[in-house]
Design a protein around this motif. Structure first.
Motif, PDB file in Angstrom:
ATOM      1  N   HIS A 194       0.820  -1.202   0.000  1.00 31.59           N
ATOM      2  CA  HIS A 194       0.000   0.000   0.000  1.00 31.59           C
ATOM      3  C   HIS A 194       0.862   1.265   0.000  1.00 31.59           C
ATOM      4  N   ASP A 195       2.113   1.099   0.470  1.00 29.86           N
ATOM      5  CA  ASP A 195       2.994   2.258   0.561  1.00 29.86           C
ATOM      6  C   ASP A 195       3.688   2.467  -0.788  1.00 29.86           C
ATOM      7  N   ALA A 196       3.256   3.511  -1.512  1.00 30.16           N
ATOM      8  CA  ALA A 196       3.793   3.767  -2.852  1.00 30.16           C
ATOM      9  C   ALA A 196       5.302   4.031  -2.809  1.00 30.16           C
ATOM     10  N   ASN A 197       5.769   4.690  -1.739  1.00 33.75           N
ATOM     11  CA  ASN A 197       7.201   5.012  -1.681  1.00 33.75           C
ATOM     12  C   ASN A 197       8.066   3.776  -1.466  1.00 33.75           C
ATOM     13  N   ILE A 198       7.521   2.801  -0.736  1.00 36.68           N
ATOM     14  CA  ILE A 198       8.227   1.519  -0.578  1.00 36.68           C
ATOM     15  C   ILE A 198       8.344   0.861  -1.956  1.00 36.68           C
ATOM     16  N   ALA A 199       7.248   0.863  -2.699  1.00 35.94           N
ATOM     17  CA  ALA A 199       7.252   0.257  -4.033  1.00 35.94           C
ATOM     18  C   ALA A 199       8.247   0.985  -4.944  1.00 35.94           C
ATOM     19  N   LEU A 200       8.251   2.320  -4.887  1.00 36.75           N
ATOM     20  CA  LEU A 200       9.158   3.088  -5.748  1.00 36.75           C
ATOM     21  C   LEU A 200      10.623   2.832  -5.398  1.00 36.75           C
ATOM     22  N   LYS A 201      10.882   2.599  -4.115  1.00 31.46           N
ATOM     23  CA  LYS A 201      12.277   2.399  -3.685  1.00 31.46           C
ATOM     24  C   LYS A 201      12.810   1.022  -4.100  1.00 31.46           C
ATOM     25  N   TYR A 202      11.960  -0.011  -3.970  1.00 29.18           N
ATOM     26  CA  TYR A 202      12.501  -1.362  -4.144  1.00 29.18           C
ATOM     27  C   TYR A 202      12.107  -2.070  -5.455  1.00 29.18           C
ATOM     28  N   CYS A 203      10.955  -1.725  -6.025  1.00 30.73           N
ATOM     29  CA  CYS A 203      10.509  -2.458  -7.217  1.00 30.73           C
ATOM     30  C   CYS A 203      11.186  -1.901  -8.468  1.00 30.73           C
ATOM     31  N   ASN A 204      11.324  -2.758  -9.499  1.00 28.87           N
ATOM     32  CA  ASN A 204      11.773  -2.195 -10.767  1.00 28.87           C
ATOM     33  C   ASN A 204      10.628  -2.104 -11.774  1.00 28.87           C
ATOM     34  N   LYS A 230       1.845  10.773 -13.453  1.00 30.59           N
ATOM     35  CA  LYS A 230       0.725  10.495 -14.348  1.00 30.59           C
ATOM     36  C   LYS A 230       0.113   9.116 -14.022  1.00 30.59           C
ATOM     37  N   GLY A 231       1.007   8.152 -13.821  1.00 25.96           N
ATOM     38  CA  GLY A 231       0.532   6.792 -13.527  1.00 25.96           C
ATOM     39  C   GLY A 231      -0.239   6.730 -12.215  1.00 25.96           C
ATOM     40  N   PHE A 232       0.364   7.263 -11.149  1.00 30.06           N
ATOM     41  CA  PHE A 232      -0.271   7.180  -9.829  1.00 30.06           C
ATOM     42  C   PHE A 232      -1.527   8.049  -9.713  1.00 30.06           C
ATOM     43  N   SER A 233      -1.613   9.079 -10.572  1.00 28.71           N
ATOM     44  CA  SER A 233      -2.815   9.932 -10.551  1.00 28.71           C
ATOM     45  C   SER A 233      -4.057   9.144 -10.958  1.00 28.71           C
ATOM     46  N   ASN A 234      -3.847   8.010 -11.592  1.00 25.63           N
ATOM     47  CA  ASN A 234      -4.993   7.153 -11.949  1.00 25.63           C
ATOM     48  C   ASN A 234      -5.643   6.520 -10.724  1.00 25.63           C
ATOM     49  N   ILE A 235      -4.856   6.384  -9.655  1.00 25.00           N
ATOM     50  CA  ILE A 235      -5.434   5.712  -8.467  1.00 25.00           C
ATOM     51  C   ILE A 235      -5.477   6.622  -7.230  1.00 25.00           C
ATOM     52  N   TYR A 236      -4.629   7.615  -7.177  1.00 23.54           N
ATOM     53  CA  TYR A 236      -4.642   8.536  -6.029  1.00 23.54           C
ATOM     54  C   TYR A 236      -4.913   9.959  -6.520  1.00 23.54           C
ATOM     55  N   THR A 237      -5.623  10.725  -5.691  1.00 23.74           N
ATOM     56  CA  THR A 237      -5.879  12.122  -6.074  1.00 23.74           C
ATOM     57  C   THR A 237      -4.964  13.052  -5.285  1.00 23.74           C
ATOM     58  N   ILE A 239      -1.842  14.337  -5.634  1.00 23.60           N
ATOM     59  CA  ILE A 239      -0.485  13.869  -5.304  1.00 23.60           C
ATOM     60  C   ILE A 239       0.538  14.628  -6.130  1.00 23.60           C
ATOM     61  N   ASP A 240       1.754  14.582  -5.653  1.00 22.98           N
ATOM     62  CA  ASP A 240       2.858  15.141  -6.438  1.00 22.98           C
ATOM     63  C   ASP A 240       4.058  14.211  -6.269  1.00 22.98           C
ATOM     64  N   ALA A 247      16.107   9.753  -6.248  1.00 20.95           N
ATOM     65  CA  ALA A 247      14.958   8.846  -6.142  1.00 20.95           C
ATOM     66  C   ALA A 247      13.666   9.650  -6.129  1.00 20.95           C
ATOM     67  N   CYS A 248      12.569   9.016  -6.575  1.00 20.30           N
ATOM     68  CA  CYS A 248      11.273   9.701  -6.612  1.00 20.30           C
ATOM     69  C   CYS A 248      10.429   9.326  -5.401  1.00 20.30           C
ATOM     70  N   TYR A 249       9.701  10.288  -4.847  1.00 20.37           N
ATOM     71  CA  TYR A 249       8.812  10.036  -3.712  1.00 20.37           C
ATOM     72  C   TYR A 249       7.460  10.664  -3.998  1.00 20.37           C
ATOM     73  N   ILE A 250       6.417   9.984  -3.599  1.00 19.47           N
ATOM     74  CA  ILE A 250       5.081  10.531  -3.790  1.00 19.47           C
ATOM     75  C   ILE A 250       4.629  11.214  -2.507  1.00 19.47           C
ATOM     76  N   ILE A 251       4.116  12.405  -2.640  1.00 18.93           N
ATOM     77  CA  ILE A 251       3.590  13.111  -1.469  1.00 18.93           C
ATOM     78  C   ILE A 251       2.159  13.561  -1.736  1.00 18.93           C
ATOM     79  N   LYS A 252       1.439  13.728  -0.655  1.00 13.97           N
ATOM     80  CA  LYS A 252       0.062  14.217  -0.770  1.00 13.97           C
ATOM     81  C   LYS A 252       0.120  15.739  -0.755  1.00 13.97           C
ATOM     82  N   THR A 253      -0.508  16.366  -1.751  1.00  7.29           N
ATOM     83  CA  THR A 253      -0.442  17.836  -1.797  1.00  7.29           C
ATOM     84  C   THR A 253      -1.574  18.432  -0.960  1.00  7.29           C
TER      85      THR A 253
END
Lengths: 253, 325
Positions: A194-204, A230-237, A239-240, A247-253
């Motif tokens: 569920h944690d997008a940042n965990i996925a971004l850090k470890y998944c390819n 763009k991808g994550f905007s399909n499931i979360y509102t 966000i930035d 590295a990329c991190y997703i935050i709630k705006t």
């Protein structure tokens, strides 16, 4: 190669997975993300042949539906969302269950199996708990034991349904780091988090599910922060995506 | 609980078992003496082999098998109060006995056969109904077991209603209370090998039994064909229990109490605790049978004693266990 083609799953009249197709190359740690009730667990269970489905799921060209239960479990290790141990068993016995796909009915684990199990427990510094009652462990420790068992199985496809759900910050990273380290050139790991940042850090690779379908498919080796947003905007509102130390991190705006 | 205390506990069970076995051979209306048996006294040898040894072996076998079954049921059904009765073994056997007495010849062989068939039919029916549901959980077993138990009980009541109250009804009632009085060496000869083989197979399948205690998905992904494995184990145990119950009649509480007692000392399920739980069941039944033979002028039915011993013991241990927690 894991190949999923035209997958369709329904509970009664309710469609959960609708015509989903994707393939995952060996050497990939693939994260499956989506809001609650978007079919992530159903998709994992379907690949494991635990649910009836239409379509095909193939692993190394073998049709998973046609395999016997024992053959299937020699290829796939699976961690369910909730640990299924219900009675008091020693931690070592729970670990030794991992060898079950290799055993016939009357086989019992030998000294080598025990040593391997203890060695796997040591990865998470849990070998001193080997003779403790599994049910007395904390939820996090239980999760770590089940994960060491799955890693010990050395299967070509590892399926984890929220492996980090009961873990603290430190253990989440330890567990993901270990999964990442176990992805050799021949192996595939497919996991929901569920944690997008965990996925971004470890998944390819990240596959995003929404409305019973794949709404975005991100190859993180080439995806830009714009692609990720763009991808994550399909499931979360609202966000930035920010970049920090490359590295990329997703935050709630 | 340290492992040393568990070892002491297992040693006590072993010692009590040896005492109960010896006591069971020598307790009874007719006194036996080792010197006379060794001297070849015909009467003493007859009583020793045909009455005491056969009875002792059957009490041992019954206690051991019923407790083993209880332990396995409690593991597979993930419930510490599950017992073989849950899927209708005993009620099926009782109905079979009633049919054998009232509608068949009522001969020993007819009663034993119909008790066996009754027990097997009830369990096969329960398993079949449970397997008809799409749900892969154990609740369907429990619910179909409750339904089969109710059905067999009402059929039994109907047969009792039409049975001759002087002879047939008394025989049916006597069966439901259990006794080792009618055990002979012949019955041991036919039942022991099958029951022993089944017990050995069950011990060899312990790894599989613990895997069946897992949630369905997890067990399946560890390579277990859950339905087939569970049905095979329950079927094997039913054969063993049906053989015993058809000879001894219904024996209450043993299948429930001894696994529970052992687990209050050692919570962890293991093949060792399964063995000592079975041995404890045999010990309790051997002591109960000694009491049944020696307390009154005539023999007391065995289930009266096992329930009298078992129920308060269970209550005591549950309260003690709760306080310790």
């Amino acid at each position: 190669m894991l190949e999923v083609e035209n997958l369709y799953v329904a509970y009664g009249k309710k469609t959960i997975i609708n015509n989903v197709s994707f393939s995952v190359k060996p050497g990939t740690l693939c994260g499956l993300l989506g809001a609650n009730a978007t079919g992530k667990t159903t998709l994992l269970k379907t690949i494991c042949n635990l649910l009836p489905y239409e379509g095909t799921c193939k692993l190394a060209n073998a049709d998973l539906k046609s395999l016997k239960q024992r053959e299937l479990s020699q290829l796939i290790s699976y961690i369910p969302q909730r640990c299924g141990v219900n009675i008091s068993l020693s931690v070592l016995d729970v670990m030794l269950m991992g060898f079950s796909p290799m055993f016939s009915i009357f086989d019992t684990p030998n000294k080598t199996h025990r040593q391997l199990a203890l060695k796997s427990l040591e990865i998470f510094q849990l070998s001193h708990k080997a003779h403790d009652n599994f049910l007395t462990l904390s939820e996090g420790q239980k999760q770590l034991v089940i994960l060491s068992r799955a890693l010990m199985q050395e299967t070509s496809l590892m399926i984890f349904d929220e492996p980090d759900s009961a873990l603290d910050f430190q253990n989440k990273h330890i567990i993901m780091n270990n999964i990442q380290n176990n992805i050799t050139a021949e192996k595939i790991a497919l996991l929901t988090v569920h944690d997008a940042n965990i996925a971004l850090k470890y998944c390819n690779r990240i596959i995003l599910l929404g409305n019973s379908k794949i709404v975005a498919d991100l190859d993180l080796s080439s995806a830009t922060s714009g692609d990720i947003k763009k991808g994550f905007s399909n499931i979360y509102t609202d966000i930035d995506v920010i970049e920090y130390n490359g590295a990329c991190y997703i935050i709630k705006t | 609980m340290t492992s040393l205390r568990i070892k002491y506990f297992y040693s006590i069970i072993t010692i009590l078992f040896i005492i109960s076995f010896i006591l069971s051979i020598f307790v009874g209306k007719y006194p036996l003496s080792i010197e006379k048996i060794l001297a070849g006294d015909a009467m003493q040898l007859n009583v020793f082999f045909n009455l005491r040894l056969s009875r002792t072996l059957m009490a041992f076998l019954a206690g051991f098998t019923l407790s083993l079954s209880g332990y396995v049921y409690q593991t597979i059904f993930r419930n510490p109060i599950a017992s073989p009765d849950i899927i209708g073994v005993s009620s099926g056997a009782s109905l079979g006995v009633a049919i054998g007495i009232v509608f068949l010849s009522g001969s020993t062989i007819a009663v034993i056969s119909s008790a066996f068939i009754g027990a097997m039919s009830a369990v096969i029916f329960t398993i079949a109904v449970a397997n008809m549901t799409n749900k892969e959980n154990i609740t369907s077993f429990v619910i179909s077991g409750v339904a089969i138990n109710s059905l067999t009980s009402s059929a039994l009541m109907l047969i009792k209603y039409v049975a001759d109250p002087e002879g047939e009804l008394a025989r049916i009632e006597y069966f439901t209370m259990g006794s080792f009085a009618s055990v002979t060496m012949d019955k041991i000869f036919y039942s022991l090998p099958i029951v022993v083989i089944i017990c050995i197979i069950i011990f060899k399948m312990f790894r599989l039994i613990t895997l069946l205690s897992l949630d369905y998905d997890e067990a399946k992904m560890l390579g277990i064909p859950v339905k087939q494995a569970r049905n095979s184990i329950l079927f094997l145990l039913t054969i063993a229990m049906a053989i015993i119950i058809s000879i001894t009649g219904r024996i209450s509480f043993i299948g429930l109490i001894s696994p529970h007692v052992v687990r209050l000392v050692n919570k962890t399920y293991s093949v060792t605790s399964m063995f000592f739980s079975s041995l404890l069941g045999a010990t309790i039944l051997l002591f109960s049978d000694c009491l049944a033979r020696s307390l009154g002028e005539s023999e007391i039915p065995i289930s009266v004693l096992t329930s009298f011993i078992g129920a308060p013991l269970l209550i005591f241990l549950v309260i003690r266990g709760d306080r310790k927690c």
